[in-house]
Design a protein around this motif. Sequence first.
Motif, PDB file in Angstrom:
ATOM      1  N   MET A   1       0.793  -1.209   0.000  1.00 26.43           N
ATOM      2  CA  MET A   1       0.000   0.000   0.000  1.00 26.43           C
ATOM      3  C   MET A   1       0.832   1.269   0.000  1.00 26.43           C
ATOM      4  N   PRO A   2       2.070   1.214  -0.451  1.00 23.15           N
ATOM      5  CA  PRO A   2       2.856   2.453  -0.501  1.00 23.15           C
ATOM      6  C   PRO A   2       2.210   3.522  -1.369  1.00 23.15           C
ATOM      7  N   TYR A  37      -6.950  13.272  -4.765  1.00 16.68           N
ATOM      8  CA  TYR A  37      -5.985  12.344  -4.162  1.00 16.68           C
ATOM      9  C   TYR A  37      -6.663  11.407  -3.171  1.00 16.68           C
ATOM     10  N   VAL A  38      -7.509  11.944  -2.304  1.00 18.50           N
ATOM     11  CA  VAL A  38      -8.157  11.085  -1.315  1.00 18.50           C
ATOM     12  C   VAL A  38      -9.136  10.123  -1.998  1.00 18.50           C
ATOM     13  N   GLY A  39      -9.758  10.568  -3.072  1.00 15.08           N
ATOM     14  CA  GLY A  39     -10.645   9.683  -3.831  1.00 15.08           C
ATOM     15  C   GLY A  39      -9.891   8.515  -4.442  1.00 15.08           C
ATOM     16  N   GLN A  40      -8.721   8.802  -4.990  1.00 14.32           N
ATOM     17  CA  GLN A  40      -7.894   7.730  -5.552  1.00 14.32           C
ATOM     18  C   GLN A  40      -7.452   6.762  -4.465  1.00 14.32           C
ATOM     19  N   ARG A  47     -10.661  -1.454  -3.834  1.00 12.03           N
ATOM     20  CA  ARG A  47     -10.258  -2.499  -4.785  1.00 12.03           C
ATOM     21  C   ARG A  47      -9.408  -3.576  -4.120  1.00 12.03           C
ATOM     22  N   SER A  48      -8.590  -3.176  -3.168  1.00  8.38           N
ATOM     23  CA  SER A  48      -7.696  -4.148  -2.523  1.00  8.38           C
ATOM     24  C   SER A  48      -8.463  -5.111  -1.613  1.00  8.38           C
TER      25      SER A  48
END
Length: 50
Positions: A1-2, A37-40, A47-48
């Motif tokens: 998750m980097p 950015y927070v949405g991504q 997804r993970s």
Amino acid sequence: MPDTTYLLERSRQEAVRSIHATHPAAAVVHQELCLLYVGQALARLVRSRH
């Protein structure tokens, strides 16, 4: 998750820039970037889990 960590840090940075912006239009741009950015980051987390 980097990548997620990076996206969350960028979101935080843009939030700070929005707060400290001296021009309203600049504040809006930084706020929009923060939300992107927070949405991504949230999308990656969702997804993970699947």
